[in-house]
Design an enzyme around this catalytic site. Structure first.
Site, PDB file in Angstrom:
ATOM      1  N   ASP A  95      40.002  33.237  41.682  1.00  0.00           N
ATOM      2  CA  ASP A  95      41.334  33.432  42.265  1.00  0.00           C
ATOM      3  C   ASP A  95      41.438  32.675  43.579  1.00  0.00           C
ATOM      4  O   ASP A  95      40.426  32.345  44.208  1.00  0.00           O
ATOM      5  CB  ASP A  95      41.586  34.921  42.532  1.00  0.00           C
TER       6      ASP A  95
HETATM    7  N1  URA Z   1      37.379  38.498  38.993  1.00  0.00           N
HETATM    8  C1  URA Z   1      38.493  38.514  39.771  1.00  0.00           C
HETATM    9  O1  URA Z   1      39.205  39.489  39.834  1.00  0.00           O
HETATM   10  N2  URA Z   1      38.760  37.410  40.480  1.00  0.00           N
HETATM   11  C2  URA Z   1      37.994  36.303  40.488  1.00  0.00           C
HETATM   12  O2  URA Z   1      38.299  35.325  41.176  1.00  0.00           O
HETATM   13  C3  URA Z   1      36.850  36.310  39.669  1.00  0.00           C
HETATM   14  C4  URA Z   1      36.565  37.421  38.933  1.00  0.00           C
END
Ligand code: URA
Length: 247
Positions: free
Chosen positions: A116
């Site tokens: 993310d």
């Molecule tokens: N899980 C999440 O919620 N975000 C990420 O960036 C990676 C795994």
């Protein structure tokens, strides 16, 4: 039958210049193949063994490249975006600082999996599509370890629920996870799948919001602790071999 690559195409793939620029360089005698000046752009060469010298600089063709990034917060895991800064922008910037882009097949490099925008930590970038596919294939259950900080204490009941597998959406149950190093509102969690926003949704399902998320490892690849956020380094041969062998 082995089909070798045209010299001008090879120089383009090495990012030495556009097709017309490299043709000019070749015709002007600025390019040597294994120490011999070659003036015909259409000359075919074995890209895997030749050494190219262009204007005195030596290049080796590296069909595959592998970079580890400590992804910074605020950049998106994409190769291109009109508005947002991407991890490829970060990679390009770092490569420019250390030696430049020539010889690097930038247009073929992609991030392996997604983090993310606000997640930091280990991100592998490569042009080896096979490896990428194997690391991401749900069949292979490649483990990913994250450090998590939440907005409140993590109880033993929460750990149990996360470790057993938990519903994070309609008919969407996670596989068992491993929680380690729990301390108040932080812990590490290892999962073997890659559902959308998985870690955040898992913690949300037990009543906590994730306020900081950092990926520490993926399969055999471990984030180099010396890398500051936004920094990259090439993988070592041992790291590449381990990834390719065990996935
Ligand atoms: N899980 C999440 O919620 N975000 C990420 O960036 C990676 C795994």
């Amino acid at each position: 039958m082995i089909i070798f690559m045209r010299l001008d195409k090879l120089l383009c793939e090495m990012n030495i210049g556009s097709r017309s620029q490299v043709k000019e360089l070749i015709k002007k005698g600025f390019v040597c193949v294994d120490d011999t000046v070659v003036k015909k752009p259409e000359t075919h060469v074995d890209e895997n063994i030749v050494t190219i010298t262009c204007q005195g600089k030596v290049y080796r063709y590296a069909p595959y490249v592998y970079y580890m990034m400590n992804k910074p917060s605020g950049v998106i895991t994409a190769t291109y975006d009109e508005k947002e800064r991407t991890v490829l922008d970060v990679l390009r910037g770092e490569l420019l600082k250390y030696g430049g882009l020539a010889g690097i097949p930038l247009k073929d490099i992609s991030p392996v999996g997604r983090l993310d925008k606000d997640t930091v930590g280990l991100l592998l970038l490569t042009n080896n599509g096979n490896l990428s596919h194997n690391l991401l294939s749900p069949k292979n259950h490649v483990s990913k370890k994250y450090f998590v900080k939440t907005d409140g204490p993590i109880s033993d009941e929460m750990v149990l629920a996360l470790e057993n597998g938990i519903m994070i959406g309609y008919e969407e149950k996670t596989l068992p996870a491993v929680i380690e190093d729990k301390n108040q509102d932080q812990c590490t969690i290892t999962i073997t799948e890659g559902k959308y926003h998985q870690i955040k949704r898992m913690f949300h399902a037990v009543g906590r919001n994730v306020i900081y998320l950092k990926r520490l490892s993926m399969g055999t690849l471990v984030l180099d602790q010396r890398l500051l956020e936004g920094q990259i380094r090439e993988l070592t041969k041992e790291e590449v071999d381990a990834l390719c062998l065990r996935t």
